[in-house]
Design an enzyme around this catalytic site. Structure first.
Site, PDB file in Angstrom:
ATOM      1  N   GLU A  48       5.423  18.682   9.654  1.00 57.83           N
ATOM      2  CA  GLU A  48       4.472  19.042  10.769  1.00 57.83           C
ATOM      3  C   GLU A  48       3.148  19.051  10.562  1.00 57.83           C
ATOM      4  O   GLU A  48       2.326  18.411  11.619  1.00 57.83           O
ATOM      5  CB  GLU A  48       4.910  20.259  11.330  1.00 57.83           C
ATOM      6  CG  GLU A  48       6.394  20.667  11.767  1.00 57.83           C
ATOM      7  CD  GLU A  48       6.495  19.807  13.057  1.00 57.83           C
ATOM      8  OE1 GLU A  48       5.883  19.387  13.787  1.00 57.83           O
ATOM      9  OE2 GLU A  48       7.782  19.307  13.110  1.00 57.83           O
ATOM     10  N   ASN A  52       0.819  16.313  12.274  1.00 52.73           N
ATOM     11  CA  ASN A  52      -0.406  16.597  13.166  1.00 52.73           C
ATOM     12  C   ASN A  52      -1.631  15.842  12.867  1.00 52.73           C
ATOM     13  O   ASN A  52      -2.472  15.284  13.602  1.00 52.73           O
ATOM     14  CB  ASN A  52      -0.689  17.896  13.180  1.00 52.73           C
ATOM     15  CG  ASN A  52       0.264  18.984  14.153  1.00 52.73           C
ATOM     16  OD1 ASN A  52       0.972  18.287  14.951  1.00 52.73           O
ATOM     17  ND2 ASN A  52      -0.137  20.219  14.232  1.00 52.73           N
ATOM     18  N   ARG A 106       5.954  14.384  23.066  1.00 55.74           N
ATOM     19  CA  ARG A 106       5.404  15.393  21.885  1.00 55.74           C
ATOM     20  C   ARG A 106       5.836  16.651  22.514  1.00 55.74           C
ATOM     21  O   ARG A 106       5.572  17.225  23.672  1.00 55.74           O
ATOM     22  CB  ARG A 106       3.799  15.436  21.625  1.00 55.74           C
ATOM     23  CG  ARG A 106       3.259  14.173  21.196  1.00 55.74           C
ATOM     24  CD  ARG A 106       3.674  13.890  19.776  1.00 55.74           C
ATOM     25  NE  ARG A 106       3.525  12.676  19.189  1.00 55.74           N
ATOM     26  CZ  ARG A 106       4.232  12.098  18.513  1.00 55.74           C
ATOM     27  NH1 ARG A 106       5.082  12.735  17.584  1.00 55.74           N
ATOM     28  NH2 ARG A 106       4.057  10.769  18.070  1.00 55.74           N
TER      29      ARG A 106
END
Length: 146
Positions: A48, A52, A106
């Protein structure tokens, strides 16, 4: 077992490098003898954080993502850093389902996932300069539980 060990990793912000980062950190953390669940948690949180940086930090540009992984006793400390666009409102970004991506699919759950799978998450970010994520996870000592 007392372990004080550290490694650094640097790579271009290409989405294909996310799996490389996961495998590298998992191999390094394995010296603490984590459970399968603990290693999966770390890999998920790392994914993650790297995603990002790739998607939100750099967008269409290619930049450098830096990862540091530090092992102290039974604690894993992960630092993921980019020099991308930064986060304008960190508290808003921490809210589930919040995303700054226009028109893309997203979920806005990245920070929520990181907070769920790790023991702590600190976000240091400055608009126009980048973001640093600092996460920790305590590894259980199965020998003490037997």
């Amino acid at each position: 077992m007392k372990t004080n060990n550290k490694m650094k990793l640097e790579f271009p912000s290409l989405s294909g490098n996310e799996s490389f980062a996961r495998a590298t950190v998992a191999a390094f953390v394995s010296q603490l003898d984590p459970t399968v669940e603990e290693i999966a948690d770390i890999k998920t949180a790392l994914s993650e954080g790297v995603t990002n940086a790739v998607i939100h930090g750099y967008g269409d540009k290619i930049g450098i993502i830096k990862i540091e992984c530090e092992l102290n006793d039974k604690t894993v400390k992960l630092i993921i850093e980019d020099n991308g666009k930064g986060i304008a409102d960190k508290e808003k970004a921490r809210q589930p389902f919040y995303t700054e991506s226009d028109g893309e699919e997203r979920s806005g759950m990245g920070f929520t996932v990181m907070e769920t799978f790790m023991d702590s998450l600190e976000i240091i970010s400055k608009t126009g300069e980048g973001t640093k994520l600092i996460m920790t996870k305590e590894i259980s000592d199965l020998k003490e539980q037997v």
